[in-house]
Write a protein that holds these residues in place. Structure first.
Motif, short mmCIF file in Angstrom:
data_model
loop_
_atom_site.label_atom_id
_atom_site.label_comp_id
_atom_site.label_asym_id
_atom_site.label_seq_id
_atom_site.Cartn_x
_atom_site.Cartn_y
_atom_site.Cartn_z
N TYR A 13 10.55 -19.58 -9.14
CA TYR A 13 9.65 -18.59 -9.74
C TYR A 13 8.40 -18.32 -8.92
O TYR A 13 7.89 -17.20 -8.92
N GLU A 14 7.90 -19.32 -8.22
CA GLU A 14 6.72 -19.09 -7.38
C GLU A 14 7.04 -18.10 -6.26
O GLU A 14 6.23 -17.21 -5.97
N PHE A 17 7.43 -14.71 -7.80
CA PHE A 17 6.09 -14.19 -8.07
C PHE A 17 5.51 -13.56 -6.80
O PHE A 17 4.97 -12.45 -6.83
N TYR A 41 4.81 -14.39 -15.05
CA TYR A 41 3.65 -15.02 -15.70
C TYR A 41 4.00 -15.50 -17.10
O TYR A 41 3.73 -16.63 -17.48
N TYR A 44 7.36 -18.11 -17.18
CA TYR A 44 7.44 -19.27 -16.32
C TYR A 44 6.09 -19.87 -15.95
O TYR A 44 6.04 -20.91 -15.32
N GLN A 45 5.02 -19.21 -16.34
CA GLN A 45 3.68 -19.74 -16.10
C GLN A 45 2.88 -19.50 -17.38
O GLN A 45 1.94 -18.73 -17.41
N GLU A 46 3.27 -20.18 -18.44
CA GLU A 46 2.78 -19.88 -19.77
C GLU A 46 1.26 -19.95 -19.92
O GLU A 46 0.71 -19.36 -20.83
N ASP A 47 0.60 -20.65 -19.04
CA ASP A 47 -0.85 -20.73 -19.13
C ASP A 47 -1.54 -19.51 -18.53
O ASP A 47 -2.76 -19.44 -18.48
N ARG A 48 -0.76 -18.53 -18.11
CA ARG A 48 -1.32 -17.35 -17.44
C ARG A 48 -1.02 -16.06 -18.22
O ARG A 48 -0.74 -15.02 -17.64
#
Length: 121
Positions: A13-14, A17, A41, A44-48
């Motif tokens: 995912y990075e 992204f 976001y 896969y990057q739930e804090d974002r």
């Protein structure tokens, strides 16, 4: 875009992204890069989620007015982000607008129905 999808399938995912960010840099007027980066976001990057919301809102603004089906898809996605962030008013607003834009698509009704089952009494 293809590279981003390829890396999403590989669960990288990075790198996906980065590929979608490159798409935005190369084609800043194209809504797709913003949509797909917001997906990365959100899922896969739930804090974002604030960044996801910013990207999808930008993408919605870039969808041509005549492309109602695409705008409806983007609105449903933004509705999901709002819902996750506990902004139920805007979530329902986006689901409703998606239905108006694409009344034949059952996903809008499904999202709104899920909303009523879980958020409203």
């Amino acid at each position: 875009m293809d590279k981003g999808f390829e890396y999403m399938e590989k669960v990288e995912y990075e790198i996906a992204f980065d590929a979608f960010s490159k798409e935005i840099d190369e084609k800043p007027g194209s809504p797709e890069g913003y949509y797909w980066r917001s997906v990365v976001y959100y899922f896969y990057q739930e804090d974002r989620n604030r960044e996801a919301l910013s990207d999808i809102t930008k993408g919605i603004g870039l969808v041509p007015k005549k492309d109602k089906k695409t705008k409806a898809v983007y609105l449903r996605h933004r509705g999901d982000i709002y819902r996750y962030m506990k902004n139920t008013e805007n979530s329902l607003k986006d689901y409703n607008e998606a239905i108006v834009l694409d009344p034949e698509n059952k996903n809008g009704y499904l999202k709104r129905g899920e909303f009523y089952l879980t958020e409203k009494k």
